[in-house]
Design a protein around this motif. Structure first.
Motif, PDB file in Angstrom:
ATOM      1  N   ASP A  71      10.007 -23.208  56.712  1.00  0.00           N
ATOM      2  CA  ASP A  71       8.547 -23.171  55.657  1.00  0.00           C
ATOM      3  C   ASP A  71       7.424 -23.801  56.288  1.00  0.00           C
ATOM      4  N   LEU A  72       6.893 -22.303  56.574  1.00  0.00           N
ATOM      5  CA  LEU A  72       5.813 -22.780  57.617  1.00  0.00           C
ATOM      6  C   LEU A  72       5.252 -23.646  57.510  1.00  0.00           C
ATOM      7  N   ASP A  73       4.980 -24.014  55.903  1.00  0.00           N
ATOM      8  CA  ASP A  73       3.044 -25.139  55.592  1.00  0.00           C
ATOM      9  C   ASP A  73       3.656 -26.516  55.710  1.00  0.00           C
ATOM     10  N   ALA A  74       5.018 -27.038  56.028  1.00  0.00           N
ATOM     11  CA  ALA A  74       5.991 -28.012  57.037  1.00  0.00           C
ATOM     12  C   ALA A  74       6.016 -28.440  57.956  1.00  0.00           C
ATOM     13  N   ILE A  75       6.006 -27.361  58.728  1.00  0.00           N
ATOM     14  CA  ILE A  75       5.990 -27.060  60.059  1.00  0.00           C
ATOM     15  C   ILE A  75       4.448 -27.291  60.811  1.00  0.00           C
ATOM     16  N   ASP A  76       3.365 -26.406  59.855  1.00  0.00           N
ATOM     17  CA  ASP A  76       2.243 -26.394  60.492  1.00  0.00           C
ATOM     18  C   ASP A  76       1.524 -27.626  59.585  1.00  0.00           C
ATOM     19  N   ALA A  77       1.799 -28.571  59.254  1.00  0.00           N
ATOM     20  CA  ALA A  77       1.604 -30.015  58.602  1.00  0.00           C
ATOM     21  C   ALA A  77       1.946 -30.926  59.622  1.00  0.00           C
ATOM     22  N   ALA A  78       3.322 -30.428  60.669  1.00  0.00           N
ATOM     23  CA  ALA A  78       4.013 -32.011  61.120  1.00  0.00           C
ATOM     24  C   ALA A  78       3.028 -31.853  62.647  1.00  0.00           C
ATOM     25  N   VAL A  79       2.282 -30.739  62.858  1.00  0.00           N
ATOM     26  CA  VAL A  79       1.448 -30.395  63.789  1.00  0.00           C
ATOM     27  C   VAL A  79       0.414 -31.567  64.392  1.00  0.00           C
ATOM     28  N   THR A  80       0.749 -31.716  65.943  1.00  0.00           N
ATOM     29  CA  THR A  80      -0.542 -32.651  66.689  1.00  0.00           C
ATOM     30  C   THR A  80      -1.208 -32.630  67.461  1.00  0.00           C
ATOM     31  N   LYS A  81      -1.875 -33.477  67.733  1.00  0.00           N
ATOM     32  CA  LYS A  81      -2.744 -33.162  68.975  1.00  0.00           C
ATOM     33  C   LYS A  81      -1.824 -32.416  70.236  1.00  0.00           C
ATOM     34  N   ARG A  82      -0.851 -33.035  69.562  1.00  0.00           N
ATOM     35  CA  ARG A  82      -0.061 -33.921  71.381  1.00  0.00           C
ATOM     36  C   ARG A  82       1.451 -32.963  71.040  1.00  0.00           C
ATOM     37  N   THR A  83       1.523 -32.052  70.307  1.00  0.00           N
ATOM     38  CA  THR A  83       2.465 -31.160  69.812  1.00  0.00           C
ATOM     39  C   THR A  83       2.662 -30.457  71.334  1.00  0.00           C
ATOM     40  N   ARG A  84       3.756 -29.660  71.943  1.00  0.00           N
ATOM     41  CA  ARG A  84       4.077 -28.636  72.877  1.00  0.00           C
ATOM     42  C   ARG A  84       5.139 -28.291  72.584  1.00  0.00           C
ATOM     43  N   ALA A  85       6.042 -28.278  71.526  1.00  0.00           N
ATOM     44  CA  ALA A  85       6.739 -27.514  71.512  1.00  0.00           C
ATOM     45  C   ALA A  85       7.444 -26.837  69.999  1.00  0.00           C
ATOM     46  N   ILE A  86       7.910 -25.621  68.978  1.00  0.00           N
ATOM     47  CA  ILE A  86       8.211 -25.291  68.055  1.00  0.00           C
ATOM     48  C   ILE A  86       9.892 -24.839  68.342  1.00  0.00           C
ATOM     49  N   VAL A  87      10.592 -25.825  68.159  1.00  0.00           N
ATOM     50  CA  VAL A  87      12.033 -25.047  68.514  1.00  0.00           C
ATOM     51  C   VAL A  87      12.653 -24.965  66.782  1.00  0.00           C
TER      52      VAL A  87
END
Ligand SMILES: Cc1ncc(COP(=O)(O)O)c(C=O)c1O
Length: 357
Positions: free
Chosen positions: A131-147
């Motif tokens: 769910d790309l929208d849900a992943i996008d919504a979870a991104v913060t300034k400190r996000t370093r990785a999506i696994v």
């Protein structure tokens, strides 16, 4: 069952609890190919060279993996199974924030926790797609990785390259890495065309793979990461030297080069998965998640029996399934079975019929 126990560890627990020798169990819980390749039996010839330490940098094996994956060897890092590399990855990115679409392989969240990275578990869509929208919504300034894991463990679902490329762009924009675990991709016919290995040149992305699954011998502990050299250099700086044994390195070449053996296993798995899906879908009280690889996620649809109880009943008969109630994003209705040889699969179908019908 204790929290965090993997399918691959269950055999030891069942053997001890039921007093059954571990090699008498039929395991549908670990996600390993059902036949050990012939090369493993050649190990004995190599025992004469056990006095040697393994090289700090196994350059020959990096070259073979590079050829196998279509990337130059400086984009390959070898570790003691992909597990070592998963941990090194989180150790290196710590304490950055990590996004993990779930349900998926639980080691990512455990490793993030262990190395002090806060993680956000984002639910997959109801059909288990990303769910790309849900992943996008979870991104913060400190996000370093999506696994992500592709095909995903435990759902068996293969994500499209289009979707993964969109996710890679999303990670680029966030200044984060996309890590794609392709441990099960080699079970998918024409697997190379689904791989993100080549995309790691264009994106902040890395790919994991392993000898553990298709080669049927996780005891060898050999995995690799393909990724941008600056990321690999950072991981290498943290890595304990010599964690991969010479025996595994010596076998890696012949296992990776055995393409006809690999194709035979892919065909066996495709045929047996079709058989299992057909048989299991006839059993009332069971719902199947269509799979693209070597295991199938099932859901118990009747009240009165959960997957932990089913696990116990089958374990007493020497059959080990992976009850999935402790996997975030699933519950005690779910369990996973691995596709094995026809003889073993027959045993599973009969046992499930016996318990459910
Ligand atoms: C998705 C996934 N990645 C990695 C691993 C670990 O593999 P390895 O034996 O290479 O450490 C597993 C093992 O179950 C797995 O399911």
């Amino acid at each position: 069952l204790s929290e965090g126990l993997h399918g691959g560890e269950l055999e030891w627990v069942v053997a001890a609890r039921h007093g059954i020798p571990v090699d008498r169990l039929t395991s549908f819980a670990n996600t390993v190919a059902p036949i050990i390749p012939a090369q493993v039996y050649d190990l004995q010839r190599m025992f004469r060279r056990l006095y040697l330490y393994s090289p700090r940098d196994p350059v020959d094996v990096r070259r073979t993996i590079g050829k196998f994956s279509g990337v130059p060897p400086d984009r390959v890092l070898v570790g003691a199974g992909s597990t070592e590399l998963i941990h090194l990855f989180f150790q290196t990115l710590s304490p950055g924030h990590v996004i993990i679409p779930v349900p998926t392989y639980s080691e990512y969240a455990s490793a993030a926790r262990k190395w002090g990275s806060p993680s956000t578990l984002v639910k997959l869509a109801p059909d288990f797609d990303l769910d790309l929208d849900a992943i996008d919504a979870a991104v913060t300034k400190r996000t370093r990785a999506i696994v992500v894991c592709n095909p995903n463990n435990p759902t068996g679902r293969l994500y499209t390259k289009t979707k993964l490329s969109a996710l890679a762009r999303l990670a680029d924009d966030a200044g984060a890495y996309l890590l794609v675990d392709e441990a099960y991709l080699c079970f998918v016919p024409h697997h190379r065309r689904h791989s993100m290995a080549a995309e790691t040149r264009r994106h902040r992305a890395a790919v994991l793979d392993s000898l553990s699954k298709l080669s049927g011998a996780p005891s060898l502990r050999l995995g690799w990461m393909i990724g941008p050299p600056p990321l690999l250099r950072e991981l290498r700086r943290k890595k304990v030297p010599g964690t991969v044994s010479n025996l595994s390195l010596w076998l890696a070449d012949s296992l990776l080069l055995a393409s006809s053996q690999r194709e035979t296993m892919q065909r066996l798995i495709a045929r047996e998965r079709a058989y299992l899906e057909a048989q299991l879908s006839k059993i009332s009280g069971l719902a199947i998640t269509p799979s693209d690889c070597n295991f199938i996620l099932l859901r118990l649809t009747r009240r009165g029996l959960n997957s932990d109880q089913l696990f116990d009943r089958l374990a007493a008969k020497g059959l080990v399934i992976r009850a999935a109630g402790n996997i975030p994003g699933l519950d005690r209705r779910y369990f996973r079975v691995t596709v094995r040889t026809h003889r073993d699969n027959l045993k599973l179908v009969r046992a499930l019929r016996g318990e459910l019908e």
